[in-house]
Enzyme design. Structure first.
Site, PDB file in Angstrom:
ATOM      1  N   LYS A 162      -8.210   1.976  -1.832  1.00 47.73           N
ATOM      2  CA  LYS A 162      -8.902   1.941  -0.544  1.00 47.73           C
ATOM      3  C   LYS A 162      -9.512   3.311  -0.275  1.00 47.73           C
ATOM      4  CE  LYS A 162      -8.403   0.608   4.290  1.00 47.73           C
ATOM      5  NZ  LYS A 162      -8.940   1.798   4.967  1.00 47.73           N
ATOM      6  N   GLN A 219       0.820  -1.206   0.000  1.00 44.48           N
ATOM      7  CA  GLN A 219       0.000   0.000   0.000  1.00 44.48           C
ATOM      8  C   GLN A 219       0.858   1.262   0.000  1.00 44.48           C
ATOM      9  OE1 GLN A 219      -2.359   1.744   3.476  1.00 44.48           O
ATOM     10  NE2 GLN A 219      -3.938   0.612   2.362  1.00 44.48           N
ATOM     11  N   CYS A 259      -6.559   7.312   4.728  1.00 41.93           N
ATOM     12  CA  CYS A 259      -5.833   7.697   5.943  1.00 41.93           C
ATOM     13  C   CYS A 259      -6.220   9.110   6.386  1.00 41.93           C
ATOM     14  CB  CYS A 259      -4.333   7.628   5.709  1.00 41.93           C
ATOM     15  SG  CYS A 259      -3.364   8.119   7.153  1.00 41.93           S
ATOM     16  N   ASN A 288     -14.215  -2.852   5.089  1.00 39.51           N
ATOM     17  CA  ASN A 288     -13.272  -2.570   6.168  1.00 39.51           C
ATOM     18  C   ASN A 288     -13.993  -1.836   7.295  1.00 39.51           C
ATOM     19  OD1 ASN A 288     -10.652  -0.194   6.716  1.00 39.51           O
ATOM     20  ND2 ASN A 288     -10.812  -2.202   7.628  1.00 39.51           N
ATOM     21  N   GLY A 289     -13.711  -2.277   8.533  1.00 39.06           N
ATOM     22  CA  GLY A 289     -14.272  -1.622   9.709  1.00 39.06           C
ATOM     23  C   GLY A 289     -14.900  -2.606  10.668  1.00 39.06           C
ATOM     24  N   ASP A 290     -14.443  -2.578  11.915  1.00 44.44           N
ATOM     25  CA  ASP A 290     -15.075  -3.331  13.011  1.00 44.44           C
ATOM     26  C   ASP A 290     -15.027  -4.845  12.833  1.00 44.44           C
ATOM     27  OD1 ASP A 290     -15.659  -0.857  14.043  1.00 44.44           O
ATOM     28  OD2 ASP A 290     -17.748  -0.853  13.392  1.00 44.44           O
ATOM     29  N   HIS A 295     -13.759   1.540   3.539  1.00 46.94           N
ATOM     30  CA  HIS A 295     -13.861   1.740   4.977  1.00 46.94           C
ATOM     31  C   HIS A 295     -15.188   2.449   5.237  1.00 46.94           C
ATOM     32  CE1 HIS A 295     -11.762   3.143   8.936  1.00 46.94           C
ATOM     33  NE2 HIS A 295     -13.034   2.862   9.109  1.00 46.94           N
ATOM     34  N   ALA A 320      -8.041  -4.256  10.370  1.00 47.99           N
ATOM     35  CA  ALA A 320      -6.841  -3.479  10.721  1.00 47.99           C
ATOM     36  C   ALA A 320      -6.553  -3.630  12.212  1.00 47.99           C
ATOM     37  CB  ALA A 320      -7.025  -2.012  10.342  1.00 47.99           C
ATOM     38  N   ARG A 321      -7.377  -2.989  13.049  1.00 48.77           N
ATOM     39  CA  ARG A 321      -7.170  -3.119  14.498  1.00 48.77           C
ATOM     40  C   ARG A 321      -7.330  -4.566  14.951  1.00 48.77           C
ATOM     41  NH1 ARG A 321     -11.632   0.190  16.829  1.00 48.77           N
ATOM     42  NH2 ARG A 321     -12.593  -0.235  14.799  1.00 48.77           N
TER      43      ARG A 321
END
Length: 308
Positions: free
Chosen positions: A100, A30, A59, A159-161, A128, A183-184
């Site tokens: 993204k 990326q 970002c 993407n997300g959660d 996201h 990600a997280r």
């Protein structure tokens, strides 16, 4: 995310930011970029070592946005489409390009954005489900991602959660996407997509093996371990881990507390539960309980004093 401008111009940036090996595939690298020249040059340089690149248009870090990188690109879909076309022209139509993105307040803007980059040649789009200004504490917008998926023909990744496989399956069910990105969740548990609800010990041993075999900047190594042990460690234990100042010191820290196997030893990379050296674990827990009790007593005494 690596900065395409620095990757092209600075050999130290290339050495520091990127490493791989022949077994590391499929691999998408990326980049953050704000113009087609930097991105196309970076893609050309990295092409022999990767299966494709991703362009980060999500970002929200202020420094990057000020440079016209990351989420700043969400207001300029024509520029993003131009960058996608430039990479395809430079590296060939078979070279994979991912974009993204985030979502807009007006979702029709996001639909237009996605269609433009798809028409430019993007192979897949990762969405996201939050706006640029939204924090991660706010839930991702699955309906928005579903709309994007229904509006383009190329694959869409949500993407997300995504913190567990239950989350992943729910996201797919709600949105109909072709894949899910974490990600997280994947930082805290690299084995998430293998169905584990927390980091298995085997992942710790494997990561130690990769770090010592291939190299990684120490503070980045320390950060990854700190994320991976979040559900296993107390706050004090995690603080103690983060007080290590170099890689040998961090390795000694793990060896003192755990049965840390090396590659070639029986059972390496296979165990699930953390193999604490029991006396060490019990002593640390006792110390933390005593410390918490002392803090609670001090707080109670202060309250009594104030009341009187």
């Amino acid at each position: 995310m690596m900065l395409a401008r620095e990757f092209v111009r600075n050999q130290n940036a290339r050495i520091t930011d990127f490493s791989t090996n022949e077994a590391d595939t499929p691999l998408i690298v990326q980049f953050g970029a704000n113009n087609e020249v930097d991105l196309a040059r970076a893609a050309k340089m990295i092409m022999p070592y990767t299966d494709g690149i991703g362009l980060n248009c999500g970002c929200p870090i202020k420094e990057q946005v000020r440079e016209g990188i990351g989420a700043a690109l969400m207001t300029d879909p024509e520029r993003v489409a131009s960058m996608v076309r430039a990479v395809k022209a430079t590296c060939g139509p078979e070279f994979c390009v991912e974009v993204k993105i985030r979502i807009h307040s007006d979702l029709q803007e996001t639909v237009r954005f996605a269609r433009l980059v798809e028409d430019a040649g993007a192979d897949y789009i990762t969405v996201h489900g939050r706006r640029k200004t939204q924090r991660s504490s706010e839930p991702a917008n699955w309906e928005a991602i579903k709309l994007i998926k229904e509006s383009v023909k190329c694959p869409v990744v949500a993407n997300g959660d995504a913190f567990t496989m239950d989350d992943v399956n729910k996201i797919v069910e709600l949105t109909g996407v072709d894949g899910v990105m974490s990600a997280r969740g994947i930082l805290a548990n690299p084995a998430l997509f293998s169905g584990y609800n927390k980091t298995p010990w085997g992942a710790i041993e494997l990561f130690w093996d990769y770090v010592t075999s291939y190299g990684l900047p120490f503070r980045l190594t320390q950060h990854h371990f700190s994320e991976m042990v979040e559900l296993e460690f107390t706050r004090k234990q995690k603080r103690s881990l983060n007080e290590s100042n170099n890689l040998p010191e961090l390795l000694d820290w793990f060896d003192a507390r755990f049965d840390l196997k090396r590659r070639g030893e029986p059972g390496f990379g296979e165990r699930v539960e953390f193999p604490w050296k029991s006396t060490y674990h019990e002593r640390e827990l006792d110390n933390e309980l005593n410390e918490n009790a002392s803090l609670n007593l001090a707080s109670d005494l202060a309250s009594v004093h104030l009341a009187s």
